[in-house]
Structure formats: structure tokens, C-alpha cells
Write an enzyme that holds these catalytic residues in place. Structure first.
Site, PDB file in Angstrom:
ATOM      1  N   GLU A 175       0.831  -1.220   0.000  1.00 25.11           N
ATOM      2  CA  GLU A 175       0.000   0.000   0.000  1.00 25.11           C
ATOM      3  C   GLU A 175       0.856   1.257   0.000  1.00 25.11           C
ATOM      4  OE1 GLU A 175      -2.678  -0.568   3.347  1.00 25.11           O
ATOM      5  OE2 GLU A 175      -4.101  -1.618   2.066  1.00 25.11           O
ATOM      6  N   GLU A 367      -5.589  -8.048  -1.430  1.00 27.12           N
ATOM      7  CA  GLU A 367      -6.279  -7.901  -0.137  1.00 27.12           C
ATOM      8  C   GLU A 367      -7.720  -7.519  -0.394  1.00 27.12           C
ATOM      9  OE1 GLU A 367      -4.766  -5.388   2.979  1.00 27.12           O
ATOM     10  OE2 GLU A 367      -2.684  -5.875   2.471  1.00 27.12           O
TER      11      GLU A 367
HETATM   12  C1  BGP Z   1      -4.370  -3.053   4.913  1.00 23.96           C
HETATM   13  C2  BGP Z   1      -3.048  -3.602   5.343  1.00 23.96           C
HETATM   14  C3  BGP Z   1      -3.082  -4.879   6.072  1.00 23.96           C
HETATM   15  C4  BGP Z   1      -4.353  -5.184   6.810  1.00 23.96           C
HETATM   16  C5  BGP Z   1      -5.610  -4.656   6.190  1.00 23.96           C
HETATM   17  C6  BGP Z   1      -6.818  -4.627   7.069  1.00 23.96           C
HETATM   18  O1  BGP Z   1      -4.346  -1.673   4.959  1.00 23.96           O
HETATM   19  O2  BGP Z   1      -2.205  -3.779   4.234  1.00 23.96           O
HETATM   20  O3  BGP Z   1      -1.909  -5.015   6.797  1.00 23.96           O
HETATM   21  O4  BGP Z   1      -4.284  -5.214   8.136  1.00 23.96           O
HETATM   22  O5  BGP Z   1      -5.457  -3.354   5.675  1.00 23.96           O
HETATM   23  O6  BGP Z   1      -6.726  -3.546   7.931  1.00 23.96           O
HETATM   24  P1  BGP Z   1      -6.990  -3.653   9.483  1.00 23.96           P
HETATM   25  O7  BGP Z   1      -6.103  -4.731   9.966  1.00 23.96           O
HETATM   26  O8  BGP Z   1      -6.652  -2.334  10.033  1.00 23.96           O
HETATM   27  O9  BGP Z   1      -8.433  -3.976   9.599  1.00 23.96           O
END
Ligand code: BGP
Length: 473
Positions: A175, A367
């Protein structure tokens, strides 16, 4: 839909994703140094601590460091064709500035790769996923310093040399566009965001972009079969009203995100970004060598997708969305998760078309998923979670991926975020769960760490078995 009319092409890579700092634990084992995550017990919600504190769930994670073989076996049971994981930079270079890597750290990922190979799972490796070595953050203020480029290049070269024959798909930075909004998490920058001068922030971004292109250049030399991708937060932006000023607000917001993909795919800074920098009085230090390095463009574009947002030029309509690190205005037509992330499956098709039309590079959705509070229950004497809400979320998003495939978008694969429950990046909680596999660990640090298959586990296995044919849309 039946398996014969699935829009998913043969060989489509189905799987799941995690990041080292959110699953591994063992924060001080195997010669590992500290990373910024080891001093972020509240995620984005609070300033870092002076050192590791017992309330930091990431220090133990879900103990993947010791349980990786069993966890990868569970992924194989679902039929994963790909597993995305990250390498903890501070396992390989504990401080980040050493000349030689830590062999024990390298050997750990050899063992992870052994397990993937045993099950025929293709690895997809993120080189830097929100886990800058703490020493580099403390001594250099992270990516504000140009020295980071050399440290990262040495680290990337080490990985390509060691694993280049075993790993085909690589992502340079997780990201990368989030650095604008989360400079510590994404850029290892300890200066608080409100005290960070725009010139330092954009210089840090420039250094990351050069480092990313340099990794691609190095891969071409030492691992010619490697496919290198950039990784972006995809966040389609809709105008709040039909007013032209709102369309312009969308264009500006889009530009700040898309610039990262433009540089990675076109090999140079877009004119609109140069104009923006001039207008905010930022003069970047860009060398001729930097310009030549940026010409090393990526093979594919990967991204995370969780939500869309709105934009408007009207200050009265502009209120920030809950839980959204990237800014934007909530969309009044959409439902939201328990953490305020708005749910918009159609936005996924929209953004896939936008990326494909713009860059003509294959996409990889690395993701996507729903963070939710799960309740462990017994069904026929077996502990499980009846997560129909997660199944509905994933089904609806995958139906839209199918629509994008029918639109002609080229897609390499899809990995759900947090295929096994892990510690949240934004809130550092365990209770924000994404997995097909429930992990018995809780926000207060209690729990046995036992793994339990959720209802979605069997559902996803069927989606994979039918190559998307079992989706309902
Ligand atoms: C993204 C990241 C991840 C992950 C995901 C979900 O931004 O790349 O590392 O964690 O989001 O976010 P969160 O864990 O804050 O719910």
C-alpha cells in the site's frame, strides 16, 4: 452460475494474505531486531511507545513463527494456489544497516517456502509491509532520508538472491500510497504527521518510489523470472453531488492516489503531480540517476480493496469517515462494517476497470475482506464461527471480480486479507477478524492460540474447487 460458465480463467490464483508483523510474533527470536510495529501497541490510534510493551499483541502475533507448517496445511486444505506473506525486514537485517544478513532469519523463510512447495502453493512475497526496522526509523526518520534507498536495495537484493529461484511474484511496498496519510506505518517516519513538512513527506515518497524501481532493476539482473508488482490501496472515489466542482474534487483526490501507480507503470512523474508539488511549494531533490531508475517499471499492479469514498468541494459536506486512514467522505448510500469501513462490491469492478484502462498491466487483488467480531460456537460438538456475513461480503465482491473479468480486465489472482485471524494493522486488535480460520487469542492477550475452521473455510474451499463457479450472483 455453474462451474462451466465461470468467468474465472483456468490457472486463476486463489488464496489468502498475511503480513509478518501481524502473524509471526517471536518479535525477539531468531536474531530479529525491533521493527516499528513492536512499538505500536495501538496501531494508528496512538503515538509509538519507547520500546516493546506487554499490551502489544503483535509481539506474539498468532505465533505463526512456530506454527507456520500447520497454518499452511490449513491453507492447502482450502485449496490455496497462492499464499501472500511478507518478510520481516528486521529478521533479515535486524537494525537495517548491517552489511551482512542474519542467516537465521533467511532460514526461517526457506522453511516457509518449503511448506508452500510441499503443498503446491505459489508464494507471493511482500518485501516491505509496514515493518521498517525501528533503528532506521530512529536514526534516519525512515524514508525521509535518502540513505533508506541503499538499505532497502541491499535487503531486496538479498531476498532476490536467496529466494529468486523459488518465488515468482514479488511486491515491493505494501500500500505504497498510504504513506501520504500514515507516514509512520508506511514510511517509518517518527516525526508526528502534524509536524512533518510537506517537502519531507514528498521527499520520503520519492525515495520509496526510487527504491521500488531499483528493486525491479535488481530483480531483472539477479532473478530474471521474477514478476514484480507495485501494491496500492484501491479506493474508488465518487462525487458527492453532480456539481462540476465535486467532479474536480474527485479528480484531485484520485490523482494523489493514482500518481503512485502512474510512476510505477509509466516510469516518470505525471504532470499533475509536478503541478501539485509546485503549488504547495515543494521542490524535490530528484537526480538524473533517480529518473533513470524510475524507468524500471513493474510487471503487474496489485492492490487492496476494502471500500470506496465520496469527495466534495463543499466544506459543509466534508466530514471524515470513521476508521478510514485515506480520508474521503462517507457515502450515504452504503452500509459499513463495525469499524466504519463502507461496503461497496460494485466499487471493486469500477476500480479494476479504471486500473486496467489506465495501465494495461495485469492486476492482482492481494487484499479484500471483512473485519468483523466473530463468536465461537459449537456446531455438532466442533468449535466454529457461523460467519455468514463474511461469506456474503466475499461472495458479492467476487461476483464483481467476475464482472470485471467479463469486461476484459486481466487478473492474475485474488488473495483475501487475513486468511487466518491476525492482529489488525489500524487498531492493533485481535477482535477485528478477517480469517477463514479462527485463532483463539483476544484483545487482552488471553487465549490458547488454537485454530478452528469457520463456516467460510468450507465455503471458500468450494469457491476455489469450482474456480468461482459456486459464487451466487
Ligand atoms: C491493509 C493492510 C493490512 C491489513 C488490512 C486490514 O491496509 O495492508 O496489513 O491489516 O489493511 O486492515 P486492518 O487490519 O486495520 O483492519
Amino acid at each position: 452460475m455453474t462451474s462451466t460458465d465461470t468467468p474465472y480463467p483456468p490457472g486463476f490464483l486463489w488464496g489468502g494474505a498475511t503480513a509478518a508483523n501481524q502473524v509471526e510474533g517471536a518479535y525477539d527470536e531468531g536474531g530479529k531486531g525491533l521493527s516499528i510495529q513492536d512499538v505500536m501497541p495501538r496501531g494508528l490510534m496512538a503515538p509509538p511507545t519507547d520500546g516493546p510493551t506487554p499490551d502489544n499483541l503483535k509481539l506474539a502475533g498468532i505465533d505463526f513463527y512456530h506454527r507456520y507448517a500447520d497454518d499452511i496445511a490449513l491453507f492447502a486444505e482450502m485449496g490455496f494456489g497462492v499464499y501472500r506473506f511478507s518478510i520481516a525486514w528486521s529478521r533479515i537485517f535486524p537494525r537495517g544497516d548491517e552489511a551482512e544478513p542474519n542467516e537465521e532469519g533467511l532460514a526461517f523463510y526457506d522453511r516457509v517456502l518449503d511448506e508452500c512447495e510441499k503443498h503446491g502453493i505459489e508464494p507471493l512475497v511482500t518485501i516491505s509491509h509496514y515493518e521498517t526496522p525501528l533503528h532506521l526509523a530512529q536514526t534516519l526518520d525512515g524514508w525521509v532520508s535518502r540513505e533508506m534507498v541503499d538499505h532497502y536495495a541491499r535487503y531486496a537484493r538479498t531476498l532476490f538472491e536467496r529466494y529468486g529461484s523459488r518465488v515468482r511474484y514479488w511486491l515491493t511496498f505494501n500500500e505504497i500510497n498510504s504513506v501520504l496519510h500514515a507516514p509512520l506505518l508506511s514510511g517509518g517516519i517518527l516525526t508526528p504527521k502534524d509536524q512533518l513538512a510537506p517537502t519531507d513527506l514528498y521527499q520520503a515518497i520519492h525515495h520509496e518510489l526510487v527504491a521500488s524501481a531499483l528493486a525491479t532493476k535488481i530483480a531483472r539482473e539477479v532473478a530474471p523470472d521474477a514478476q514484480i508488482g507495485c501494491m496500492l490501496i484501491a479506493m474508488p472515489t465518487y462525487p458527492m453531488t453532480p456539481a462540476p466542482a465535486d467532479a474536480l474534487a474527485v479528480m484531485h483526490a484520485d490523482h494523489l492516489n493514482l500518481a503512485f501507480g502512474d510512476v510505477h507503470c509509466r516510469g516518470e512523474y505525471p504532470g499533475y503531480l509536478l503541478r501539485h508539488l509546485r503549488e504547495i511549494g515543494v521542490e524535490l531533490d530528484i537526480t538524473d540517476e533517480d529518473r533513470a531508475t524510475l524507468r524500471h517499471t513493474v510487471d503487474f499492479v496489485s492492490f487492496s480493496y476494502y471500500m470506496s469514498v465520496c469527495e466534495t468541494a463543499d466544506p459543509e459536506l466534508r466530514q471524515a469517515g470513521a476508521g478510514n486512514i485515506m480520508g474521503g467522505v462517507p457515502n450515504p448510500t452504503l452500509p459499513a462494517s463495525e469499524w466504519g469501513w463502507q461496503i461497496d462490491p460494485v466499487g471493486l469492478r469500477v476500480v479494476m476497470n479504471q486500473f486496467w484502462d489506465r495501465w494495461r498491466k495485469p492486476l492482482f487483488i492481494v487484499e479484500n475482506g471483512l473485519g468483523a467480531k466473530d463468536e465461537l460456537v459449537e456446531v455438532d460438538g466442533v468449535p466454529t464461527v457461523v460467519d455468514d456475513y463474511r461469506i456474503a461480503y466475499l461472495n458479492d465482491h467476487l461476483v464483481q471480480v467476475g464482472e470485471a473479468l467479463r469486461d476484459g480486465v486481466e487478473v492474475l489472482g485474488y488473495t483475501t486479507w487475513g486468511c487466518i485471524d491476525c492482529v489488525s494493522a489500524s487498531t492493533a486488535q485481535m477482535s477485528k477478524r478477517y480469517g477463514f480460520v479462527y485463532v483463539d487469542r483476544h484483545d487482552d492477550g488471553s487465549g490458547t492460540l488454537a485454530r478452528h475452521r469457520k463456516k467460510s473455510f468450507g465455503w471458500y474451499r468450494e469457491v476455489i474447487r469450482t474456480n468461482g463457479g459456486s459464487l451466487v450472483g
